[in-house]
Design a protein around this motif. Structure first.
Motif, PDB file in Angstrom:
ATOM      1  N   TYR A 160      34.495   5.253 -85.292  1.00  0.00           N
ATOM      2  CA  TYR A 160      36.642   5.823 -85.243  1.00  0.00           C
ATOM      3  C   TYR A 160      35.543   7.316 -84.994  1.00  0.00           C
ATOM      4  O   TYR A 160      36.074   8.407 -84.293  1.00  0.00           O
ATOM      5  N   HIS A 161      34.695   7.545 -85.773  1.00  0.00           N
ATOM      6  CA  HIS A 161      33.902   8.994 -85.846  1.00  0.00           C
ATOM      7  C   HIS A 161      33.126   9.598 -84.866  1.00  0.00           C
ATOM      8  O   HIS A 161      33.024  10.176 -83.456  1.00  0.00           O
ATOM      9  N   LEU A 162      32.604   8.140 -83.966  1.00  0.00           N
ATOM     10  CA  LEU A 162      31.702   8.819 -82.867  1.00  0.00           C
ATOM     11  C   LEU A 162      32.763   8.385 -81.320  1.00  0.00           C
ATOM     12  O   LEU A 162      32.527   9.677 -80.526  1.00  0.00           O
ATOM     13  N   GLY A 163      33.794   8.400 -81.614  1.00  0.00           N
ATOM     14  CA  GLY A 163      35.467   8.047 -80.872  1.00  0.00           C
ATOM     15  C   GLY A 163      35.284   9.808 -80.612  1.00  0.00           C
ATOM     16  O   GLY A 163      36.114  10.714 -79.501  1.00  0.00           O
ATOM     17  N   TYR A 213      35.080   3.470 -77.975  1.00  0.00           N
ATOM     18  CA  TYR A 213      34.561   3.407 -79.432  1.00  0.00           C
ATOM     19  C   TYR A 213      35.577   3.655 -80.082  1.00  0.00           C
ATOM     20  O   TYR A 213      36.164   2.624 -81.154  1.00  0.00           O
ATOM     21  N   TYR A 214      37.195   3.711 -80.109  1.00  0.00           N
ATOM     22  CA  TYR A 214      37.903   3.922 -80.606  1.00  0.00           C
ATOM     23  C   TYR A 214      38.677   2.389 -80.622  1.00  0.00           C
ATOM     24  O   TYR A 214      38.706   2.038 -81.220  1.00  0.00           O
ATOM     25  N   LYS A 215      38.444   1.879 -79.651  1.00  0.00           N
ATOM     26  CA  LYS A 215      39.001   0.186 -79.576  1.00  0.00           C
ATOM     27  C   LYS A 215      37.159  -0.811 -80.333  1.00  0.00           C
ATOM     28  O   LYS A 215      38.556  -1.995 -81.054  1.00  0.00           O
ATOM     29  N   GLN A 216      36.067  -0.064 -80.550  1.00  0.00           N
ATOM     30  CA  GLN A 216      35.907  -1.168 -81.567  1.00  0.00           C
ATOM     31  C   GLN A 216      36.809  -0.947 -82.917  1.00  0.00           C
ATOM     32  O   GLN A 216      36.818  -1.490 -84.122  1.00  0.00           O
TER      33      GLN A 216
END
Length: 695
Positions: free
Chosen positions: A109-112, A127-130
């Motif tokens: 989430y924070h990487l997104g 990253y959001y999808k992960q």
């Protein structure tokens, strides 16, 4: 919080004294978290690094994971997104190793977030999808909804509006399911913005209305502001009309090629200020048609200029051509075309360059002019091209003289000067000419255009027709609202900076006018936004002397009293375009004695700024300023202007004579003092005896 920090620092000392490395690491983590909450992220990073070092020393992988997460968050908050990504990747790697699904989701989430801030929207989506997958696996509906929101925003940024809509609808569904009204409002807002981008303005408005309803319910003032802004039908229609303006352009250009001069003029006028016309029609309850067939439009030329006593100049730019129509007193139409040669672009680019240079000329190259009435001004001047770069060739209007004011005259006025037989010229400008200082244009004998004739401006010919067709009883005949030198001390003190200097000459100005009218002006702490909006719809004349914003002309008033002990927000003190548009004005004349009050974004609407807002809100005529105005000079200008109005002269005559008064003065004869003032709309006259009566 300082007491808590002191306690935690004592924990560090105790742990060190006991040789308790685990306790010491925990205390460093707690210190870092405490400093984060205080917003001191640099200090937080130092303590989280110490926690990380101890976790590595002890082989505490869970501690390492926590430290990397906290370091990623703190560096993100400092705006160091690349470093944040490095920490968060370490966090993600350890979370996977430990099988910590919740931690893995947080890292993704924070990487997104970080990639989004770097405008790498594809990586953000990855990253959001992960994170979305993990949220579903863990049954964390709140996290799932939040991630749908971020995916929608990221796809919006990529221009994939259909995908954005799908994710925002998923976010909306979960918000409703959870009863999260704030998130529901957020989803409606985002859906409205996407539909706006798609050009589906009706659907956009519906979603923004839903957002507005929730914001009101929750007492969310910032949300209400956003919703009002997006719900603004005028803004949506301006966008829509600009998109379709080229259709009108294509038609009038084709008609010109067929030598159908009158028809081309009518179609060109139909393409102007459509959203403004709708505002005026709505305000006056007008049933007049603003568009129709070419034949119907052609027959309406005479009707549109019936109440104009002098000549009318309509300008339309096309490639390298400046097209000029002049409608005389006899209602006959004359046409001339001026070709412009300019290596850096077309006629629009050439006129933009001239306008910049003209502003330099009249205001002084080093901006030697009092800018006391300017709000939030930052210089946007660019380096001007050299004569060679401008491509000044034989036949180019700039060949004969380097003075841009003379170049303007040669390009716009000289070609049609033989057709102007009167001392009044009403101008419907186009493009950069909407902000050009016509009053200071210089002829070959170094005579200013305003010395030869009085000037007035219209967004379109149809605009004047609608104003003239307004019900006779619509505009007030009595009462005046005079506003000067609003007190902004509370705002300034709270922010610790002198952003709004006092305007003693503005106060002197409105008191002078008040004495002429026997009306008490609103000054200082009395001149609040709330009080101005309360009175503005019930008077025949409005005069505001205050700070003006450089890009839109929006006006700074005294903050509303309920903000006395809290930080003022923009809506508490700034008179915005939506504020004015929502007011029901009945004033015959509005005088905006504020810097840049004639400024705004130039489009097919003309200038979309505060002056246009007053016209669309019901004002019959607006006097505004193109640039920052000198306080002392403006007092003298307004003294002359109102004296001539009091003597029974019209607004255009009074404006022209006030310019002449300053031109002939010893201290204020430079055009920078008198040339910024422009009259937009009707040429009204005022009965001071009636105005002085209580409204």
């Amino acid at each position: 919080m300082k007491t808590v920090i002191e306690i935690i620092k004592q924990d560090v000392l105790n742990a060190k004294e006991l040789g308790d490395r685990v306790g010491e690491g925990t205390a460093y983590n707690n210190l870092g978290t405490a400093y984060c909450k205080l917003g001191d992220f640099n200090e937080a990073i130092e303590y989280h690094k110490q926690h990380l070092s101890i976790a590595k020393e002890l082989g505490d992988r869970a501690g390492e994971e926590s430290a990397y997460h906290n370091l990623g968050f703190a560096t993100y908050k400092l705006g160091d997104f690349n470093q944040a990504i490095e920490y968060l990747r370490q966090h993600l790697s350890i979370a996977k190793e430990l099988g910590d699904k919740a931690g893995e989701g947080r890292a993704c989430y924070h990487l997104g977030w970080a990639y989004y801030r770097l405008h790498d929207f594809n990586q953000a989506i990855h990253y959001y999808k992960q994170n979305l997958s993990i949220a579903k696996e863990l049954g964390d509906s709140a996290d799932e909804g939040r991630t749908y929101n971020h995916l929608g925003v990221a796809y919006h940024k990529l221009g994939d509006f259909n995908q954005a809509i799908e994710y925002h609808k998923q976010h909306l569904s979960i918000a409703k399911e959870l009863g999260d009204r704030a998130d529901e409002g957020r989803a409606y807002n985002n859906l409205g913005m996407v539909y706006h981008k798609l050009g589906d303005f009706n659907q956009a408005i519906e979603y923004h209305k839903q957002h507005l309803s929730i914001a009101k319910e929750l007492g969310d003032r910032a949300g209400k502001g956003r919703a009002y802004n997006h719900e603004d039908k005028d803004e949506l229609k301006v966008t829509f009309d600009n998109a379709y303006h080229r259709c009108y352009d294509s038609l009038w250009r084709t008609l010109l090629k067929l030598s159908k001069i009158d028809e081309a003029l009518c179609i060109a006028d139909q393409g102007r200020a459509q959203a403004l016309l709708d505002l005026i029609k709505l305000r006056y309850g007008s049933q007049l048609a603003v568009s129709g067939s070419v034949e119907a439009a052609k027959s309406g030329i005479s009707e549109m200029v019936t109440d104009i006593s002098g000549s009318t100049l309509f300008v339309a730019l096309q490639g390298n051509a400046v097209n000029l129509w002049v409608i005389g007193k006899d209602r006959n139409v004359q046409f001339r075309k001026k070709e412009v040669k300019y290596r850096l672009g077309d006629a629009t680019d050439y006129l933009k360059s001239l306008r910049k240079r003209a502003y330099e000329e009249v205001r002084g190259r080093f901006r030697v002019v009092c800018e006391n009435r300017t709000l939030d001004e930052t210089s946007t001047e660019q380096e001007l091209p050299t004569a060679e770069e401008r491509g000044e060739e034989t036949g180019n209007p700039s060949q004969s003289d380097e003075n841009p004011l003379r170049q303007f005259y040669e390009c716009i006025i000289s070609p049609i000067s033989n057709f102007i037989k009167d001392d009044e010229l009403v101008i419907v400008p186009d493009g950069p000419l909407c902000l050009a200082p016509f009053a200071a244009f210089l002829d070959s004998e170094s005579k200013y255009l305003s010395e030869s004739m009085r000037l007035r401006f219209l967004p379109s010919l149809m605009c004047m027709k609608l104003i003239n067709a307004s019900p006779e009883e619509y505009h007030q005949k009595s009462g005046a609202l005079l506003v000067g030198n609003p007190c902004l001390e509370a705002f300034t003190t709270l922010f610790g900076e002198n952003k709004f200097s006092p305007l003693p000459f503005a106060e002197k100005e409105v008191k002078m006018i008040g004495e002429m009218l026997d009306i008490h002006p609103l000054t200082g702490k009395e001149a609040t936004k709330a009080e101005v909006l309360k009175r503005i719809g019930s008077v025949a004349m409005v005069h505001i002397a205050a700070h003006g914003k450089i890009d839109t002309g929006e006006i700074a008033l005294a903050p509303n009293p309920e903000r006395k002990y809290r930080r003022p927000e923009e809506q508490d003190f700034r008179l915005t375009i939506p504020d004015v548009q929502s007011a029901k004005l009945r004033a015959k004349l509005v005088v905006l004695s504020c810097s840049h009050s004639a400024q705004g974004k130039v489009s097919s609407e003309g200038v979309v700024g505060i002056a246009r807002a007053f016209l669309g809100a019901g004002a019959r005529s607006v006097l505004a300023a193109l640039w920052s105005i000198d306080d002392e000079a403006t007092v003298e200008f307004m003294r002359s202007f109102y004296q001539h109005l009091k003597d029974g002269n019209s607004a255009s005559v009074s404006l022209n004579r006030a310019m002449k008064c300053l031109r002939e003065s010893e201290n204020f004869n430079s055009p920078r003092f008198w040339a910024p003032f422009v009259l937009i709309g009707d040429d009204v006259t005022l009965d001071f005896g009636q105005i002085s009566k209580e409204s």
